[in-house]
Design an enzyme around this catalytic site. Structure first.
Site, PDB file in Angstrom:
ATOM      1  N   GLY A 113       0.804  -1.215   0.000  1.00  0.00           N
ATOM      2  CA  GLY A 113       0.000   0.000   0.000  1.00  0.00           C
ATOM      3  C   GLY A 113       0.834   1.260   0.000  1.00  0.00           C
ATOM      4  N   GLY A 114       2.127   1.136  -0.315  1.00  0.00           N
ATOM      5  CA  GLY A 114       3.025   2.279  -0.289  1.00  0.00           C
ATOM      6  C   GLY A 114       3.149   2.963  -1.631  1.00  0.00           C
ATOM      7  N   GLN A 174      15.001  -7.901  -3.393  1.00  0.00           N
ATOM      8  CA  GLN A 174      16.161  -7.845  -2.501  1.00  0.00           C
ATOM      9  C   GLN A 174      16.746  -9.232  -2.278  1.00  0.00           C
ATOM     10  OE1 GLN A 174      14.826  -4.632   0.617  1.00  0.00           O
ATOM     11  NE2 GLN A 174      16.992  -4.437   0.188  1.00  0.00           N
ATOM     12  N   CYS A 199       9.633   7.575  -6.125  1.00  0.00           N
ATOM     13  CA  CYS A 199       8.255   8.051  -6.097  1.00  0.00           C
ATOM     14  C   CYS A 199       7.781   8.262  -4.666  1.00  0.00           C
ATOM     15  CB  CYS A 199       7.337   7.072  -6.833  1.00  0.00           C
ATOM     16  SG  CYS A 199       7.382   5.366  -6.229  1.00  0.00           S
ATOM     17  N   HIS A 219      22.853   2.138   1.358  1.00  0.00           N
ATOM     18  CA  HIS A 219      22.258   2.917   2.449  1.00  0.00           C
ATOM     19  C   HIS A 219      23.042   2.766   3.757  1.00  0.00           C
ATOM     20  CE1 HIS A 219      18.199   2.738   0.140  1.00  0.00           C
ATOM     21  NE2 HIS A 219      18.878   3.814  -0.188  1.00  0.00           N
ATOM     22  N   MET A 239      24.018  -7.712  -7.078  1.00  0.00           N
ATOM     23  CA  MET A 239      23.828  -6.361  -7.594  1.00  0.00           C
ATOM     24  C   MET A 239      22.648  -5.624  -6.971  1.00  0.00           C
ATOM     25  SD  MET A 239      24.911  -6.526 -11.574  1.00  0.00           S
ATOM     26  CE  MET A 239      24.501  -4.793 -11.725  1.00  0.00           C
ATOM     27  N   GLY A 241       5.351   2.612  -4.116  1.00  0.00           N
ATOM     28  CA  GLY A 241       5.549   1.730  -5.258  1.00  0.00           C
ATOM     29  C   GLY A 241       4.267   1.055  -5.688  1.00  0.00           C
TER      30      GLY A 241
END
Length: 403
Positions: free
Chosen positions: A12-13, A119, A149, A213, A207, A15
């Site tokens: 629900g984010g 991931q 976004c 981060h 990759m 993306g």
């Protein structure tokens, strides 16, 4: 082929909003499955009155808007999953397990399950939680989201600030026939990014560059005195050259592991697409980077990163770094630790990766790496191959647990 594909977007984010809006506008039947809190109820209330608008910012062009209405938003997997041709996870890797367990009994044998991004360790977890179905379905894992976004109004408006030129993903094709995976996904996204299939799923693990981060966080806060700061510092554009050098060293360790895989299994695992991180930036952000001479400038002059700041928490007197950010809580156990497990299987030393994991786990109050070994008490909450019984390269390649 309007109407011929059923897509279930998990999440629900930002993306999920962007993907749902773009795919629906292209005639795809889009179902949205969000399991958390009351997101489905909230989104449905919005869709009763409004359509979903995706604002797309493209290089040197005025913003354009795409408006559409997904067919369904629900928190019930039994409504969303059956008859779905494609299921795409747009949720953080830390909650993939919750979604896998929720959808497992409803997944059809011809389904394509996609991590966007998957991931590191996505395939290990999928195989483990879907059991026998994992050999039938196909799975893809992409290195990142296609865009930068942000949701502007929940359920109503999302803005895409930058779109990658290319996006690479791995494919493990199941025994059952599915629609052409890459062509199907390209239909959802449009012309850009151009989707590429990596030579092998281990390439995508390497990759994922899950160190980026944590290394930037380390570079900024390793010598922090604990005092609050007046404002959140810039994240990517605020790095120094020493941090860029650490990023390069982590990239070199990735290349070393890829070379070891190729040497050990030259006919089973093609690693030829593994790229140096500076090369990766140059390729994926070619139109966004003002100075391309080295890694430091390729990051600090990347227009897609303008204004992005460190995750912070409010404190008396200012702000303090948020060590519970997903930049650490997700990228270390669901990224760096997975890569570390792969390096361990290959016998490749990765001292810079170890240093960042050890610093990050101390900040989070976790324990993954102890005495140079992946035997900490929190290893069960990671996706390293050893957790799932894949402790040899052959087991990792075949999906058959080590004995």
């Amino acid at each position: 082929m309007p109407g011929s594909i059923v897509l279930c977007v998990c999440g629900g984010g930002s993306g999920a909003h962007a993907l749902a809006g773009l795919a629906t506008q292209k005639g795809v039947e889009v179902r949205i499955l969000t399991l958390f809190e009351d997101e489905a109820k909230k989104w449905n209330r919005v869709l009763q009155k409004e359509e979903l608008t995706v604002v797309i910012n493209e290089n040197n062009r005025p913003p354009r808007e795409v408006t559409s209405k997904p067919k369904m938003v629900t928190k019930d997997p039994e409504e969303a999953i059956p008859e779905s041709d494609v299921i795409i996870f747009t949720v953080p890797a830390s909650v993939h397990e919750i979604y896998f367990k929720a959808i497992a009994e409803h997944v059809g044998k011809r389904t394509l399950i996609v991590g966007l991004p998957g991931q590191a360790g996505f395939e290990f977890q999928c195989r483990d939680l879907l059991g026998e179905k994992a050999s039938l379905i196909s799975m893809m894992s992409f290195e990142s989201l296609p865009w930068e976004c942000r949701v502007k109004e929940f359920g109503k408006r999302v803005e895409i600030f930058g779109t990658k030129m290319y996006l690479s993903g791995s494919l493990i094709r199941g025994k059952s026939v599915t629609k052409p995976p890459l062509m199907t996904l390209q239909k959802f996204l449009g012309f850009q990014p151009i989707l590429r299939q990596s030579k092998h799923f281990l390439e995508t693990i390497i990759m994922s560059y899950s160190f980026v981060h944590p290394v930037i966080f380390y570079g900024k806060w390793k010598d922090w005195d604990g005092k609050a700061v007046a404002e959140a510092p810039l994240f990517y554009h605020g790095i120094d050259e020493a941090t860029a050098e650490l990023l390069q060293k982590c990239s070199d360790e990735c290349t070393a592991v890829a070379s070891a895989i190729l040497e050990a299994a030259p006919t089973k695992a093609n690693m030829s697409d593994v790229k140096d991180i500076h090369h990766w930036y140059m390729e994926n952000y070619k139109n966004e980077i003002a100075e391309t001479g080295d890694l430091f400038h390729s990051i600090t002059t990347n227009k897609a990163y303008e204004g992005l700041t460190h995750p912070m928490t409010e404190s008396s007197g200012g702000m303090k770094p948020d060590f519970n950010t997903r930049y650490l809580t997700e990228d270390i156990p669901m990224g760096m630790v997975v890569f570390r497990g792969l390096a361990d299987v290959l016998g490749v030393p990765v001292p810079i990766t170890d240093m960042i994991i050890e610093w990050g786990q101390e900040k989070m109050g976790k324990e993954y790496l102890v005495g140079g070994k992946l035997n900490g008490k929190d290893i069960e909450f990671t996706r390293c191959p050893q957790k799932y019984g894949f402790s040899t390269l052959d087991a990792i390649l075949t999906g058959e647990k080590s004995t």
